[in-house]
Motif scaffolding. Structure first.
Motif, PDB file in Angstrom:
ATOM      1  N   LEU A  17     -40.728  66.021 -21.704  1.00  0.00           N
ATOM      2  CA  LEU A  17     -39.616  66.576 -22.349  1.00  0.00           C
ATOM      3  C   LEU A  17     -38.642  66.046 -23.306  1.00  0.00           C
ATOM      4  N   LYS A  18     -38.284  64.853 -23.000  1.00  0.00           N
ATOM      5  CA  LYS A  18     -37.466  63.870 -23.919  1.00  0.00           C
ATOM      6  C   LYS A  18     -38.225  63.874 -25.256  1.00  0.00           C
ATOM      7  N   ALA A  19     -39.487  63.526 -25.173  1.00  0.00           N
ATOM      8  CA  ALA A  19     -40.258  63.280 -26.315  1.00  0.00           C
ATOM      9  C   ALA A  19     -40.383  64.664 -27.171  1.00  0.00           C
ATOM     10  N   GLN A  20     -40.586  65.722 -26.694  1.00  0.00           N
ATOM     11  CA  GLN A  20     -40.552  66.968 -27.343  1.00  0.00           C
ATOM     12  C   GLN A  20     -39.234  67.395 -27.984  1.00  0.00           C
ATOM     13  N   LEU A  21     -38.181  66.852 -27.184  1.00  0.00           N
ATOM     14  CA  LEU A  21     -36.846  67.070 -27.838  1.00  0.00           C
ATOM     15  C   LEU A  21     -36.563  66.311 -28.980  1.00  0.00           C
ATOM     16  N   LYS A  22     -37.248  65.144 -29.004  1.00  0.00           N
ATOM     17  CA  LYS A  22     -36.773  64.089 -30.134  1.00  0.00           C
ATOM     18  C   LYS A  22     -37.956  64.589 -31.265  1.00  0.00           C
ATOM     19  N   ASP A  38     -40.511  67.085 -31.506  1.00  0.00           N
ATOM     20  CA  ASP A  38     -41.263  68.415 -32.187  1.00  0.00           C
ATOM     21  C   ASP A  38     -40.646  68.649 -33.487  1.00  0.00           C
ATOM     22  N   PRO A  39     -41.604  69.063 -34.391  1.00  0.00           N
ATOM     23  CA  PRO A  39     -40.913  69.287 -35.750  1.00  0.00           C
ATOM     24  C   PRO A  39     -40.597  70.922 -35.620  1.00  0.00           C
ATOM     25  N   ASN A  40     -40.967  71.651 -34.617  1.00  0.00           N
ATOM     26  CA  ASN A  40     -40.613  73.072 -34.347  1.00  0.00           C
ATOM     27  C   ASN A  40     -39.409  73.314 -33.631  1.00  0.00           C
ATOM     28  N   ALA A  41     -38.244  73.677 -34.339  1.00  0.00           N
ATOM     29  CA  ALA A  41     -36.870  73.953 -33.615  1.00  0.00           C
ATOM     30  C   ALA A  41     -37.042  74.384 -32.266  1.00  0.00           C
ATOM     31  N   LEU A  42     -37.730  75.642 -32.151  1.00  0.00           N
ATOM     32  CA  LEU A  42     -37.918  76.419 -31.035  1.00  0.00           C
ATOM     33  C   LEU A  42     -38.473  75.367 -29.943  1.00  0.00           C
ATOM     34  N   GLY A  43     -39.458  74.451 -30.277  1.00  0.00           N
ATOM     35  CA  GLY A  43     -39.889  73.437 -29.168  1.00  0.00           C
ATOM     36  C   GLY A  43     -39.060  72.582 -28.669  1.00  0.00           C
ATOM     37  N   ARG A  44     -37.907  72.278 -29.398  1.00  0.00           N
ATOM     38  CA  ARG A  44     -36.828  71.205 -29.203  1.00  0.00           C
ATOM     39  C   ARG A  44     -36.080  71.892 -28.223  1.00  0.00           C
ATOM     40  N   ALA A  45     -35.693  73.375 -28.638  1.00  0.00           N
ATOM     41  CA  ALA A  45     -34.912  73.841 -27.961  1.00  0.00           C
ATOM     42  C   ALA A  45     -35.250  74.138 -26.718  1.00  0.00           C
ATOM     43  N   GLU A  46     -36.542  74.655 -26.376  1.00  0.00           N
ATOM     44  CA  GLU A  46     -37.390  74.655 -25.184  1.00  0.00           C
ATOM     45  C   GLU A  46     -37.164  73.349 -24.304  1.00  0.00           C
ATOM     46  N   ALA A  47     -37.355  72.389 -24.781  1.00  0.00           N
ATOM     47  CA  ALA A  47     -37.331  71.034 -24.171  1.00  0.00           C
ATOM     48  C   ALA A  47     -35.756  70.875 -23.768  1.00  0.00           C
ATOM     49  N   ALA A  48     -34.947  71.136 -24.413  1.00  0.00           N
ATOM     50  CA  ALA A  48     -33.436  71.217 -24.128  1.00  0.00           C
ATOM     51  C   ALA A  48     -33.356  72.053 -22.699  1.00  0.00           C
ATOM     52  N   ARG A  49     -33.645  73.119 -22.848  1.00  0.00           N
ATOM     53  CA  ARG A  49     -33.341  73.973 -21.749  1.00  0.00           C
ATOM     54  C   ARG A  49     -33.945  73.366 -20.291  1.00  0.00           C
ATOM     55  N   ASP A  50     -35.274  72.975 -20.545  1.00  0.00           N
ATOM     56  CA  ASP A  50     -35.913  72.303 -19.360  1.00  0.00           C
ATOM     57  C   ASP A  50     -35.476  71.180 -18.806  1.00  0.00           C
ATOM     58  N   ALA A  68     -30.738  62.500 -23.163  1.00  0.00           N
ATOM     59  CA  ALA A  68     -31.447  62.937 -24.123  1.00  0.00           C
ATOM     60  C   ALA A  68     -30.617  64.210 -24.855  1.00  0.00           C
ATOM     61  N   LEU A  69     -30.253  65.048 -23.931  1.00  0.00           N
ATOM     62  CA  LEU A  69     -29.310  66.321 -24.167  1.00  0.00           C
ATOM     63  C   LEU A  69     -28.122  65.900 -25.151  1.00  0.00           C
ATOM     64  N   ASP A 125     -29.044  66.891 -33.783  1.00  0.00           N
ATOM     65  CA  ASP A 125     -30.302  67.634 -33.954  1.00  0.00           C
ATOM     66  C   ASP A 125     -29.934  68.500 -35.346  1.00  0.00           C
ATOM     67  N   ARG A 126     -31.042  68.437 -36.275  1.00  0.00           N
ATOM     68  CA  ARG A 126     -30.934  68.744 -37.693  1.00  0.00           C
ATOM     69  C   ARG A 126     -30.503  70.397 -37.791  1.00  0.00           C
ATOM     70  N   PHE A 127     -30.969  71.004 -36.565  1.00  0.00           N
ATOM     71  CA  PHE A 127     -30.741  72.394 -36.859  1.00  0.00           C
ATOM     72  C   PHE A 127     -29.636  73.032 -35.840  1.00  0.00           C
ATOM     73  N   TRP A 128     -28.883  73.859 -36.374  1.00  0.00           N
ATOM     74  CA  TRP A 128     -27.919  74.396 -35.556  1.00  0.00           C
ATOM     75  C   TRP A 128     -28.304  75.127 -34.463  1.00  0.00           C
ATOM     76  N   GLY A 129     -29.236  75.725 -34.446  1.00  0.00           N
ATOM     77  CA  GLY A 129     -30.102  76.610 -33.230  1.00  0.00           C
ATOM     78  C   GLY A 129     -30.186  75.835 -32.023  1.00  0.00           C
ATOM     79  N   VAL A 130     -30.741  74.389 -32.541  1.00  0.00           N
ATOM     80  CA  VAL A 130     -30.952  73.643 -31.092  1.00  0.00           C
ATOM     81  C   VAL A 130     -29.794  73.253 -30.595  1.00  0.00           C
ATOM     82  N   GLN A 131     -28.600  72.913 -31.431  1.00  0.00           N
ATOM     83  CA  GLN A 131     -27.569  72.667 -30.708  1.00  0.00           C
ATOM     84  C   GLN A 131     -26.836  73.718 -29.868  1.00  0.00           C
TER      85      GLN A 131
END
Length: 848
Positions: free
Chosen positions: A557-562, A564-576, A588-589, A596-602
């Protein structure tokens, strides 16, 4: 027409059901279009509006061509007083019929022959179809306007017609209004005539492209016109004088949207002009009347609101309808997803074009959440002809799931084939009426593929896949295994789904992608890989509408959060990661929340941290109060509301007192109330003196006050529910009153009396909000008032909501005070547990 699904979401947030309920209610039955032995070719409406009397008088002339021999012609007309019916100057015999009249011809009309029938009529204070707006003693600044709303079947309330979506004709509207007003209708303006003696002005409009009856429009009032162009197409915006800058801010991207859609769809904009008029008290977000969209004036906004609010979704949705819904129209309401699903997806495609992939995917994620929320209340196929009223169909299944089906179709076909199929669909069916099979045929013509299995499971059957996945790595064989289980209950007819989906075995920002086909209850897939993946994601492009439970370890999950080029993948990792609650997860959170470069992940990271309610999460949120994007700050404020801690309250007070964004201040107000801090009541009371866009700040204050178990808060909220208070703040107070009194007998009777009295006041927005408040209050003593409402001539959406509230009362009864106390005790125990867990982790770290 957007936003109906938001009404069902709002009600659903207050109604909890033990089981999913059948769609449509007790009166639901199969519905079909009536026989039409003659076709309407042209409609001319010549009418005058009397604003002081809220009445209209007019003549509607309909040109019919017989399909087969006819002796009489039925017309739909409700609450219209018929003065006379003529043809070629001769009076015709007519008889009243249920919701209309039957006109008898002097001689049979043979197939192919035409006849013009003129119906003179008048109506006083129409209930539906045509709405008059104006000031009163409590709201003296409301503008004087009139506007129509035909969808779904309400045109018959303001002119005689064939009121079904498959009736398409050219139209003329000749509207006489007071001389200081402007009147907008479909098509080209042929003439404007001023009558100085009568102090009126008459506007003559003609739409030369056949369109559906429900799309005929009239909007009249004092408006300022703003002109633009999109190539050769004239583009105009109309708003109240003094709101020109707000109108440009709201509608200014329209020409760019037209150019984008013409390129993407391969079909030029099909009408003489494109106009948008912003009107008061509109009962939807917008309505895609052919060439002349009616928009709510609530979408107009100032520069400060524009920091984190945009009218683009609404504007793009209505514009998309000019192709999907107007040029090509669903034949029956059962297939209305061909209107609304397309408009919802094209709305997202504009986001993709204008703002990029991250914003596009995040919009689709919110759409999926909206659909899942409704699916928890009832489940239905997207295409169904079983309903009570056509408006019942205009829900999240139709809009949000419909849009997602198109997104999945795009993934199934590929980019080039998908858009080629859409172009073929439009070209083959332009000016016509369609069913879902017409889209399937267009796809088959372009690709040669039979997609009946795809449409069968996603459109004609209900539900979606609920997936559970597990992953394992065998270092000796360098083999990854992935088990995917479909957990949805199939007893209600929901199928086991079949779909291809990718799996990504990530290495940095790249990695290895493989495609699998899910088709069974449970399947295990194995993959030979060159090296162990650093992160693993199922459906890395988010192409499948699904729920997914996929537990993975912290390292993955830490690697995915860091990476994953897809913002939704990073958001998924943050939730888990937040669910793990370990020190390394929080580190990591922290990085994701701040960098994070996208506000949605924040946003998703802040929500995840708030859900943990842990001291470490609180400290991370306090460090993030200065995030640049206002939507990120908004999420931080909302997450701080999860903590009953003085530090959280202090940070929220700072947000509330001054932020660049109205919406951040509003979120802080809501959250401050949830902290139950002693400062909340005085801070919120002071903030009520400040105005904002749509009164979002006062609305946030009302939500915050609703969290306080305080007599003063109850009295303050109740004082804002009376007429004369600013409308949006008043509606927020109505909701807050129901929340405050829920499970508190000492306030229940007073709140109930106040809320049931509002049901007699009427008005769509007030009725909708009051029903939400009553759903929260859960007091069966309002049953008689709800039954009176069901017998009243109000919007069918109100009737549907009232039925749902009554059903909830019958099934669940009143929520006892003990349940509320147990809930609070559980929250307290959970917080104590998390504090103890954090201390133990700190001790283990110190020993290590």
């Amino acid at each position: 027409m957007p936003c109906s699904h938001s009404l069902t979401r709002a009600l659903g947030s207050h109604l909890a059901f033990a089981d999913r309920k059948p769609f449509g209610g007790p009166g639901a039955k199969p519905q079909y279009n009536p026989d039409r032995p003659c076709r309407v070719e042209h409609i001319k409406i010549d009418l005058a509006l009397d604003f002081p009397k809220k009445s209209l008088r007019g003549t509607c002339t309909l040109t019919f061509r017989a399909v087969s021999e006819v002796k009489s012609i039925p017309l739909d007309a409700v609450d219209l007083v018929i003065d006379r019916v003529t043809a070629a100057g001769r009076r015709l015999r007519w008889e009243p019929a249920p919701e209309g009249l039957t006109v008898f011809l002097p001689r049979p009309l043979k197939a192919g022959q035409r006849v013009d029938i003129a119906v003179a009529y008048h109506a006083d204070e129409p209930r539906f179809g045509l709405y008059f707006v104006g000031p009163d003693k409590d709201y003296p600044d409301k503008p004087v306007q009139a506007w129509t709303q035909g969808q779904d079947n309400d045109s018959k309330y303001w002119f005689p017609c064939h009121d079904t979506p498959n009736t398409k004709s050219t139209t003329e509207v000749v509207a006489t209004v007071p001389e200081e007003m402007f009147a907008l209708s479909n098509g080209r303006l042929l003439s404007t005539v001023r009558n100085r003696r009568q102090k009126t002005r008459t506007f003559h409009w003609r739409e030369s492209v056949p369109h559906a009856t429900y799309l005929v429009t009239l909007a009249a009032g004092r408006f300022t016109e703003i002109r633009a162009r999109a190539g050769k197409t004239p583009v105009t915006y109309y708003a109240q004088p003094g709101r020109e800058a707000d109108a440009r801010r709201a509608f200014g991207n329209t020409p760019a949207m037209i150019r984008f859609l013409e390129r993407k769809l391969g079909v030029p904009y099909p009408y003489e002009k494109y106009a948008q008029v912003a009107v008061a008290d509109f009962i939807f977000g917008g309505m895609e009347n052919t060439s002349a969209t009616t928009q709510t004036d609530l979408t107009l906004h100032d520069a400060r609101a524009h920091l984190d609010f945009s009218s683009d979704p609404l504007v793009a949705h209505e514009l998309a309808h000019q192709w999907f819904g107007d040029l090509v129209t669903c034949k029956e309401w059962a297939h209305a997803w061909l209107n609304e699903g397309f408009a919802t997806y094209i709305e997202a495609c504009w986001t993709e074009h204008h703002l990029g992939q991250d914003e596009f995917r995040y919009e689709l994620l919110q759409n999926a959440k909206g659909y899942f929320g409704e699916d928890g209340r009832y489940r239905r196929p997207i295409v169904t002809n079983v309903f009570t009223e056509p408006i019942d169909l205009f829900d999240a299944h139709l809009y949000l799931k419909g849009g997602w089906v198109l997104h999945m179709l795009r993934g199934e076909l590929g980019e080039e084939a998908f858009w080629a199929s859409i172009r073929r669909y439009l070209q083959d069916n332009a000016r016509g009426s369609v069913e879902t099979v017409d889209l399937m045929r267009a796809v088959e013509k372009v690709t040669g593929r039979n997609l009946l299995p795809f449409f069968d499971q996603w459109i004609f059957k209900a539900g979606h896949p609920d997936l559970k996945a597990s992953y394992a790595w065998n270092a000796e064989t360098r083999t990854a295994s992935l088990t995917v289980t479909q957990t949805q209950d199939t007893a209600d007819g929901t199928p086991l789904f079949r779909f291809p989906v990718q799996v990504q075995f990530g290495q940095g920002r790249g990695g290895d992608r493989r495609t699998i086909e899910v088709s069974q209850k449970e399947q295990t897939f194995t993959f030979k890989l060159a090296r162990r993946p650093r992160w693993v994601r199922l459906d890395p492009e988010d192409r499948i509408l699904k729920t997914l439970v996929f537990p993975r370890g912290a390292d993955l999950l830490k690697a995915q959060l860091k990476d994953d080029p897809n913002a939704l993948g990073r958001a998924e990792a943050a939730r888990d990661l937040a669910k793990l609650g370990t020190p390394e997860a929080f580190r990591a959170l922290k990085q994701a929340l701040q960098k994070d470069r996208f506000w949605g992940v924040q946003v998703e990271t802040a929500k995840a941290l708030g859900s943990t309610k842990s001291p470490r999460a609180l400290s991370l949120l306090l460090e993030a109060v200065d995030l640049r994007h206002p939507k990120s700050r908004r999420a931080v404020a909302e997450a701080l509301g999860e903590f009953r801690d003085p530090a959280a309250a202090k940070a929220l007070q700072a947000f509330l007192r001054k932020d660049a964004s109205y919406f951040v201040e509003a979120s802080a107000a809501r959250a401050l109330g949830r902290t139950r801090d002693p400062s909340a009541l005085p801070e919120l009371e002071r903030a009520l003196s400040r105005s904002s866009h749509l009164d979002v700040l006062r609305s946030g204050c009302m939500a915050g006050l609703s969290e306080l178990e305080d007599e003063r808060a109850f009295a303050l909220v109740k004082s804002w529910t009376v007429r004369g208070r600013p409308e949006h703040a008043r509606l927020a107070a109505v909701l807050a009153l129901g929340t405050l009194a829920e499970g508190r007998p000492r306030w229940g009777r007073e709140a109930l009396d106040a809320l049931t009295s509002l049901l007699d006041e009427g008005g769509f927005r007030l009725l909708r909000t009051t029903l939400n408040a009553l759903a929260t209050l859960k007091d069966e003593r309002c049953t008689a008032a709800l039954q009176r409402l069901l017998a009243a001539p109000v919007d069918p959406r109100v009737h549907a909501m009232a039925r749902e509230v009554l059903q909830a009362y019958r099934e669940k009864g009143q929520a006892p005070e003990a349940v509320r106390k147990l809930r609070e005790d559980l929250e307290s125990l959970t917080a104590d547990h998390r504090k103890l867990k954090d201390r133990l982790q700190a001790l283990e770290k110190a020993r290590g």
